[in-house]
Design a protein around this motif. Structure first.
Motif, PDB file in Angstrom:
ATOM      1  N   LYS A  92       0.836  -1.216   0.000  1.00  0.00           N
ATOM      2  CA  LYS A  92       0.000   0.000   0.000  1.00  0.00           C
ATOM      3  C   LYS A  92       0.865   1.257   0.000  1.00  0.00           C
ATOM      4  CE  LYS A  92      -3.889  -1.373   2.698  1.00  0.00           C
ATOM      5  NZ  LYS A  92      -4.269  -1.407   4.118  1.00  0.00           N
ATOM      6  N   ASN A  93       1.921   1.245   0.827  1.00  0.00           N
ATOM      7  CA  ASN A  93       2.809   2.409   0.907  1.00  0.00           C
ATOM      8  C   ASN A  93       3.468   2.691  -0.446  1.00  0.00           C
ATOM      9  OD1 ASN A  93       2.233   2.361   3.630  1.00  0.00           O
ATOM     10  ND2 ASN A  93       4.181   1.402   4.231  1.00  0.00           N
ATOM     11  N   GLU A 113       2.406   1.707  -3.439  1.00  0.00           N
ATOM     12  CA  GLU A 113       1.408   2.135  -4.411  1.00  0.00           C
ATOM     13  C   GLU A 113       1.065   3.614  -4.233  1.00  0.00           C
ATOM     14  OE1 GLU A 113      -0.789  -2.161  -5.225  1.00  0.00           O
ATOM     15  OE2 GLU A 113      -1.639  -0.810  -3.706  1.00  0.00           O
ATOM     16  N   ALA A 114       1.036   4.043  -2.974  1.00  0.00           N
ATOM     17  CA  ALA A 114       0.677   5.436  -2.708  1.00  0.00           C
ATOM     18  C   ALA A 114       1.794   6.398  -3.114  1.00  0.00           C
ATOM     19  CB  ALA A 114       0.329   5.604  -1.232  1.00  0.00           C
ATOM     20  N   LYS A 174       2.243   6.256  -6.841  1.00  0.00           N
ATOM     21  CA  LYS A 174       0.968   6.329  -7.570  1.00  0.00           C
ATOM     22  C   LYS A 174       0.863   5.209  -8.610  1.00  0.00           C
ATOM     23  CE  LYS A 174      -0.014  11.269  -7.028  1.00  0.00           C
ATOM     24  NZ  LYS A 174       1.210  12.050  -6.761  1.00  0.00           N
TER      25      LYS A 174
END
Ligand SMILES: [Zn+2]
Ligand SMILES: [Zn+2]
Length: 254
Positions: free
Chosen positions: A245-246, A248-249, A252
């Motif tokens: 998640k980190n 991907e964030a 982006k």
């Protein structure tokens, strides 16, 4: 699923078996890899690889070792490359006072120019810091609030990690966290907020403990992930989910 946030699969040591390396990565559930640039040719090659393969992305930039390369033409080329949707960061950039392959003044100039480029392009940066903690912190504090990024293969202390996080950075752990005598890294990995944690291999360099002496590759990432999960006393699946998640964030990734 794991994300290898820092690899150099464009490096010549992968020329003979790159496709097999990618298959092994997928078998090890490393479904996403960011290939990081170190010079202009490596950046171009990294973007080409990313275009050819699902799950591969690229960062473009000039490593401090090659800082003397950076001129207006190279900056323009990086700007042009960054228009490719597979380019997710500027990197790796920074300072290396251990090997000093480019003069320190050239390193600082190239670092600052590429931080400005990242700000202009609204891309995160991937930072290489070797024995240059003080100057790195000074430089990123100048860009506080304007850029985000990753401290790759983190080697500082807890105080530095806190300052980096306050300046909008995530901390990425490489295979050296698995080394038995890496007490400082063990302490930081145990302590650091999971929301600020990333995983990387830095392939082909820095293989984890059980692979020392071999060429590193993304399929070895689970060894690093397991070590960090055990230091944090959490399940490997939870570490994988959160670090993915980190990644991907910050990049982006879609
Ligand atoms: Zn590096
Ligand atoms: Zn690297």
């Amino acid at each position: 699923m794991l994300v290898d946030t820092h690899a150099h699969l464009q490096w010549t040591s992968f020329d003979k078996d790159r496709e097999k390396v990618l298959i092994r990565a997928r078998e090890a559930h490393v479904d996403c890899i960011v290939n990081v640039g170190f010079d202009i040719e490596g950046s171009i090659k990294g973007v080409k690889l990313a275009e050819q393969h699902k799950g591969l992305y690229a960062a473009v930039g000039i490593h401090p070792h090659n800082a003397v390369q950076l001129d207006q033409n190279v900056l323009n080329k990086l700007r042009e490359l960054s228009e490719n949707p597979k380019v997710v960061a500027i990197g790796e950039i920074g300072l290396d006072y251990y090997r000093n392959l480019s003069p320190r003044e050239a390193q600082k100039k190239a670092f600052e120019a590429q931080l400005s480029l990242a700000e202009e392009l609204e891309l995160p940066v991937v930072i290489h810091d070797r024995e240059a903690h003080r100057d790195i912190l000074e430089m990123i504090s100048r860009f506080k609030g304007k850029i985000k990024g990753i401290m790759h293969c983190f080697s500082g202390n807890k105080d530095m990690a806190e300052q980096c996080i306050r300046s909008g950075f995530l901390v990425s752990f490489a295979g050296n966290v698995t080394y038995p005598n890496a007490h400082n890294l063990h302490e930081i990995a145990e302590w650091i907020d999971l929301r600020k944690t990333l995983l990387e291999t830095d392939s082909p360099w820095l293989p984890p403990k059980d692979m020392r002496g071999k060429r590193n590759e993304p399929s070895f990432l689970p060894l690093t992930a397991k070590k960090i999960a055990s230091l944090k006393r959490i399940r490997l699946d939870d570490l994988a989910e959160d670090t993915t998640k980190n990644a991907e964030a910050i990049f982006k990734l879609k």
